[in-house]
Design a protein around this motif. Structure first.
Motif, PDB file in Angstrom:
ATOM      1  N   THR A 247       7.874   0.130   6.465  1.00 19.51           N
ATOM      2  CA  THR A 247       8.042  -0.359   5.093  1.00 19.51           C
ATOM      3  C   THR A 247       7.823   0.783   4.107  1.00 19.51           C
ATOM      4  OG1 THR A 247       5.731  -1.059   4.953  1.00 19.51           O
ATOM      5  CG2 THR A 247       7.318  -2.701   5.699  1.00 19.51           C
ATOM      6  N   ASP A 248       8.740   0.934   3.170  1.00 19.56           N
ATOM      7  CA  ASP A 248       8.672   2.091   2.264  1.00 19.56           C
ATOM      8  C   ASP A 248       9.190   1.805   0.860  1.00 19.56           C
ATOM      9  OD1 ASP A 248      11.318   1.788   2.956  1.00 19.56           O
ATOM     10  OD2 ASP A 248      11.626   3.844   3.631  1.00 19.56           O
ATOM     11  N   SER A 249       9.444   0.535   0.524  1.00 22.73           N
ATOM     12  CA  SER A 249       9.924   0.218  -0.821  1.00 22.73           C
ATOM     13  C   SER A 249       8.774   0.333  -1.812  1.00 22.73           C
ATOM     14  CB  SER A 249      10.509  -1.195  -0.865  1.00 22.73           C
ATOM     15  OG  SER A 249      10.829  -1.546  -2.198  1.00 22.73           O
ATOM     16  N   LYS A 250       8.889   1.255  -2.746  1.00 25.32           N
ATOM     17  CA  LYS A 250       7.804   1.494  -3.703  1.00 25.32           C
ATOM     18  C   LYS A 250       7.635   0.338  -4.678  1.00 25.32           C
ATOM     19  CE  LYS A 250       7.860   6.523  -3.439  1.00 25.32           C
ATOM     20  NZ  LYS A 250       8.632   6.531  -2.197  1.00 25.32           N
ATOM     21  N   ASP A 251       8.613  -0.561  -4.762  1.00 24.00           N
ATOM     22  CA  ASP A 251       8.470  -1.750  -5.601  1.00 24.00           C
ATOM     23  C   ASP A 251       7.782  -2.889  -4.865  1.00 24.00           C
ATOM     24  OD1 ASP A 251       9.696  -0.577  -7.819  1.00 24.00           O
ATOM     25  OD2 ASP A 251      11.701  -1.130  -7.120  1.00 24.00           O
ATOM     26  N   GLY A 252       7.460  -2.679  -3.599  1.00 29.98           N
ATOM     27  CA  GLY A 252       6.737  -3.668  -2.828  1.00 29.98           C
ATOM     28  C   GLY A 252       7.630  -4.666  -2.118  1.00 29.98           C
ATOM     29  N   THR A 268       2.222  -4.442  -2.051  1.00 38.61           N
ATOM     30  CA  THR A 268       2.758  -3.093  -2.142  1.00 38.61           C
ATOM     31  C   THR A 268       3.047  -2.610  -0.732  1.00 38.61           C
ATOM     32  OG1 THR A 268       0.564  -2.100  -2.045  1.00 38.61           O
ATOM     33  CG2 THR A 268       1.442  -2.647  -4.236  1.00 38.61           C
ATOM     34  N   PHE A 269       3.844  -1.551  -0.615  1.00 35.86           N
ATOM     35  CA  PHE A 269       4.297  -1.147   0.722  1.00 35.86           C
ATOM     36  C   PHE A 269       3.178  -0.524   1.555  1.00 35.86           C
ATOM     37  CE2 PHE A 269       4.683   2.896  -1.394  1.00 35.86           C
ATOM     38  CZ  PHE A 269       4.578   3.857  -0.413  1.00 35.86           C
ATOM     39  N   HIS A 270       2.054  -0.172   0.926  1.00 32.42           N
ATOM     40  CA  HIS A 270       0.978   0.462   1.685  1.00 32.42           C
ATOM     41  C   HIS A 270      -0.232  -0.451   1.892  1.00 32.42           C
ATOM     42  CE1 HIS A 270      -1.145   0.981  -2.115  1.00 32.42           C
ATOM     43  NE2 HIS A 270      -0.037   1.490  -2.631  1.00 32.42           N
ATOM     44  N   GLU A 271      -0.147  -1.723   1.480  1.00 25.47           N
ATOM     45  CA  GLU A 271      -1.284  -2.629   1.657  1.00 25.47           C
ATOM     46  C   GLU A 271      -1.445  -3.033   3.126  1.00 25.47           C
ATOM     47  OE1 GLU A 271      -1.820  -6.042  -0.942  1.00 25.47           O
ATOM     48  OE2 GLU A 271      -0.578  -5.056  -2.461  1.00 25.47           O
ATOM     49  N   PRO A 272      -2.685  -3.228   3.576  1.00 29.03           N
ATOM     50  CA  PRO A 272      -2.917  -3.682   4.951  1.00 29.03           C
ATOM     51  C   PRO A 272      -2.713  -5.183   5.085  1.00 29.03           C
ATOM     52  CG  PRO A 272      -5.003  -3.418   3.831  1.00 29.03           C
ATOM     53  CD  PRO A 272      -3.950  -2.943   2.861  1.00 29.03           C
ATOM     54  N   ILE A 273      -2.473  -5.603   6.312  1.00 28.32           N
ATOM     55  CA  ILE A 273      -2.377  -7.026   6.654  1.00 28.32           C
ATOM     56  C   ILE A 273      -3.513  -7.350   7.617  1.00 28.32           C
ATOM     57  CG2 ILE A 273      -0.987  -8.791   7.825  1.00 28.32           C
ATOM     58  CD1 ILE A 273       0.157  -8.005   5.146  1.00 28.32           C
ATOM     59  N   GLU A 274      -4.229  -8.428   7.315  1.00 24.83           N
ATOM     60  CA  GLU A 274      -5.313  -8.877   8.194  1.00 24.83           C
ATOM     61  C   GLU A 274      -5.079 -10.337   8.551  1.00 24.83           C
ATOM     62  OE1 GLU A 274     -10.035  -9.793   7.730  1.00 24.83           O
ATOM     63  OE2 GLU A 274      -9.349  -7.799   7.065  1.00 24.83           O
ATOM     64  N   VAL A 275      -5.003 -10.635   9.835  1.00 23.89           N
ATOM     65  CA  VAL A 275      -4.776 -12.008  10.288  1.00 23.89           C
ATOM     66  C   VAL A 275      -5.597 -12.273  11.548  1.00 23.89           C
ATOM     67  CG1 VAL A 275      -2.426 -12.213   9.367  1.00 23.89           C
ATOM     68  CG2 VAL A 275      -2.764 -11.341  11.687  1.00 23.89           C
ATOM     69  N   THR A 276      -5.938 -13.529  11.737  1.00 27.74           N
ATOM     70  CA  THR A 276      -6.527 -13.964  13.004  1.00 27.74           C
ATOM     71  C   THR A 276      -5.461 -14.734  13.760  1.00 27.74           C
ATOM     72  OG1 THR A 276      -8.775 -14.077  12.117  1.00 27.74           O
ATOM     73  CG2 THR A 276      -8.300 -15.349  14.113  1.00 27.74           C
ATOM     74  N   VAL A 277      -5.111 -14.232  14.936  1.00 29.12           N
ATOM     75  CA  VAL A 277      -4.070 -14.874  15.742  1.00 29.12           C
ATOM     76  C   VAL A 277      -4.744 -15.773  16.769  1.00 29.12           C
ATOM     77  CG1 VAL A 277      -1.991 -14.524  17.112  1.00 29.12           C
ATOM     78  CG2 VAL A 277      -2.720 -12.755  15.493  1.00 29.12           C
ATOM     79  N   PRO A 278      -4.450 -17.076  16.758  1.00 26.42           N
ATOM     80  CA  PRO A 278      -5.082 -17.998  17.719  1.00 26.42           C
ATOM     81  C   PRO A 278      -4.679 -17.681  19.158  1.00 26.42           C
ATOM     82  CG  PRO A 278      -4.097 -19.184  15.861  1.00 26.42           C
ATOM     83  CD  PRO A 278      -3.603 -17.762  15.781  1.00 26.42           C
ATOM     84  N   PRO A 279      -5.339 -18.300  20.120  1.00 23.14           N
ATOM     85  CA  PRO A 279      -5.002 -18.072  21.537  1.00 23.14           C
ATOM     86  C   PRO A 279      -3.552 -18.461  21.850  1.00 23.14           C
ATOM     87  CG  PRO A 279      -7.077 -19.265  21.320  1.00 23.14           C
ATOM     88  CD  PRO A 279      -6.471 -19.228  19.959  1.00 23.14           C
TER      89      PRO A 279
END
Length: 290
Positions: A247-252, A268-279
């Motif tokens: 991902t590299d779009s500077k407009d997000g 934004t294109f540099h934000e992290p993603i945090e998720v909990t994936v169930p079993p």
């Protein structure tokens, strides 16, 4: 329609060996749209010639038919040789390169692992008109939980794999029907670019599949889908940076949860993603450039 390049099929019914021209014409006259061709009971030399010859005969009929080959599976797993995927992709529309799917969850996990392990080779020969085939969806068989159904269809659409069903259609569950009719999910699988998602191992039992696809912003910024697959019996907290994976779009981007079909946030294109994936489950997001 189904046949085999040998004189008999795997179940000992008549095969097509010695009758390729006649059978191809017959299939065309019958209005066949899709032909699955097995490779039991013949040697490597026959496989490497017969699939090319039968494909040529099918083309000569003038009727468009999907030509589904089992050529690489028999070369690799029956004859212990390296398949020539360059030739296979030139002469077949799709091909099986791993064992038959079975009606139990561990068999699916083995298929997922195969495509992870063989990604570098398989992805080089995959694209519009020439598809790696991980075998059928096992919907309608009372085999999978809802979360496992999500995993199978998510991995398959990320792979740009053919989506095939072979079941009593009255036994498709309401949830399986909902998945099959999720047009945002289907759009990822049927994207015209036909890119095969790249797997990234985040943890021992968690794989991040990343796929670049349409629509684009202008001629520069693609959309991306991320499928975080957990095949463990325990939930896993996952943290990753989409920027690392393209991902590299500077407009997000605006982010859609593919299964709920809800737009959940802009990033934004540099934000992290945090998720909990169930079993035994998957979280799948599509990022559309703003």
């Amino acid at each position: 329609m189904y046949t085999n390049v040998a004189a008999v099929t795997c179940m000992q019914y008549p095969g097509s060996f010695g009758h390729f021209r006649t059978d191809a014409k017959t299939f065309a006259d019958w209005g066949v749209d899709y032909l699955k061709v097995d490779g039991c009971f013949v040697g490597e030399d026959v496989l490497n010639k017969a699939y090319i010859k039968l494909g040529s005969q099918l083309n000569d009929t003038g009727r468009p038919m999907v030509y589904s080959c089992s050529w690489p599976y028999y070369i690799q797993y029956i004859h212990s040789k390296v398949p020539d995927f360059e030739a296979i992709s030139q002469h077949c529309n799709m091909w099986r390169n791993y064992h038959d799917v079975q009606l139990y969850w561990p068999a699916l996990k083995m298929i997922f692992k195969h495509f992870e392990d063989e990604y570098e080779e398989l992805s080089r020969h995959h694209g519009p008109g020439k598809w790696n085939d991980p075998d059928m969806l096992i919907f309608g068989t009372d085999t999978l939980t809802e979360s496992q159904s999500r995993v199978q269809i998510a991995v398959y659409v990320m792979l740009s794999a053919p989506l095939l069903l072979s079941c009593d259609m009255t036994k498709i569950t309401a949830y399986e029907k909902k998945l099959l009719q999720n047009l945002d999910l289907m759009a990822v699988g049927q994207d015209p670019l036909g890119v095969m998602a790249r797997p990234h191992k985040l943890q021992e039992s968690v794989t991040l599949w990343v796929k670049r696809h349409l629509p684009m912003k202008g001629n520069k910024f693609h959309s991306y889908s991320f499928a975080i697959v957990n095949v463990d019996s325990q939930p896993h907290l996952i943290y990753f940076f989409p920027k690392i994976y393209g991902t590299d779009s500077k407009d997000g981007y605006t982010v859609m949860d593919v299964f709920s079909r809800d737009f959940i946030k802009n990033v934004t294109f540099h934000e992290p993603i945090e998720v909990t994936v169930p079993p035994d489950d998957v979280i799948m997001y599509t990022f559309f450039p703003l």
